[in-house]
Design a protein around this motif. Sequence first.
Motif, PDB file in Angstrom:
ATOM      1  N   LYS A 213      30.633 -50.607  28.185  1.00 14.39           N
ATOM      2  CA  LYS A 213      31.663 -51.589  27.882  1.00 14.39           C
ATOM      3  C   LYS A 213      30.995 -52.585  26.960  1.00 14.39           C
ATOM      4  CE  LYS A 213      34.461 -51.137  31.987  1.00 14.39           C
ATOM      5  NZ  LYS A 213      35.148 -51.812  33.085  1.00 14.39           N
TER       6      LYS A 213
ATOM      7  N   GLN B 233      34.442 -57.200  22.591  1.00  8.99           N
ATOM      8  CA  GLN B 233      35.498 -56.832  21.652  1.00  8.99           C
ATOM      9  C   GLN B 233      35.054 -57.100  20.215  1.00  8.99           C
ATOM     10  OE1 GLN B 233      39.229 -58.636  22.582  1.00  8.99           O
ATOM     11  NE2 GLN B 233      40.350 -57.447  21.090  1.00  8.99           N
TER      12      GLN B 233
ATOM     13  N   TRP C 136      31.872 -53.181  17.732  1.00  6.63           N
ATOM     14  CA  TRP C 136      31.587 -51.754  17.575  1.00  6.63           C
ATOM     15  C   TRP C 136      30.560 -51.473  16.485  1.00  6.63           C
ATOM     16  CZ3 TRP C 136      30.721 -47.110  18.882  1.00  6.63           C
ATOM     17  CH2 TRP C 136      30.821 -46.037  17.991  1.00  6.63           C
TER      18      TRP C 136
ATOM     19  N   GLY D  62      38.839 -44.752  23.915  1.00 13.59           N
ATOM     20  CA  GLY D  62      39.789 -45.598  24.621  1.00 13.59           C
ATOM     21  C   GLY D  62      39.738 -45.259  26.099  1.00 13.59           C
ATOM     22  N   GLY D  63      40.078 -46.210  26.950  1.00 16.65           N
ATOM     23  CA  GLY D  63      40.085 -45.954  28.381  1.00 16.65           C
ATOM     24  C   GLY D  63      39.343 -47.024  29.141  1.00 16.65           C
TER      25      GLY D  63
ATOM     26  N   ASP E 198      34.304 -48.363  26.502  1.00 18.24           N
ATOM     27  CA  ASP E 198      34.500 -48.432  25.048  1.00 18.24           C
ATOM     28  C   ASP E 198      33.710 -47.402  24.260  1.00 18.24           C
ATOM     29  OD1 ASP E 198      36.106 -50.879  25.255  1.00 18.24           O
ATOM     30  OD2 ASP E 198      34.213 -51.819  25.832  1.00 18.24           O
TER      31      ASP E 198
END
Length: 167
Positions: free
Chosen positions: A88, A91, A94, A114-115, A118
């Motif tokens: 995880k 935000q 990436w 996704g899910g 991350d």
Amino acid sequence: MAEDPGEGAVRRAAAARPLDPVDRAILRILQADGRTSVRSVAERVHVSRANAYARINRLVEDGVIRGFTASVDHERAGQGTSAYITLKIVQNSWRTVRGQLEELPGAAHIALVGGDFDVLLLVHTPDNRTLRELVLTRLQAIPEVLSTRTLLVFEETDLSPGAPLPE
């Protein structure tokens, strides 16, 4: 003016032509053995050597073939421990995280997913001690990594060489 490397890749991807049955057959042959000669490919797909050569070059230029690699038995290569690690991350971090993951020893595959998490990371290490060090010291030291979960691989089967191509 120099071309941005990313722009060329985007243009190649946009210009890629649909694959016909001969292209798909060539890809299956090269996935099974990237060292197969053009002559052998041509004979197996029933086209001329020049046609096979031109098709392979087009597949490379269009970015369909990203490279030619060796299939490695990680255990025999001294990398007997494999694990999928879920991360995880903060935000919008990436690109930063991906760059740091690419530098990890033993990193084999990195995917933004996704899910419930991350990032999915596949690593191969010599042993559990090295894996533990990688997770606890390297991964968890990345400021953008909020949490990790390690899934130890007991046995794996690579489906890539025989995987069917989309129609």
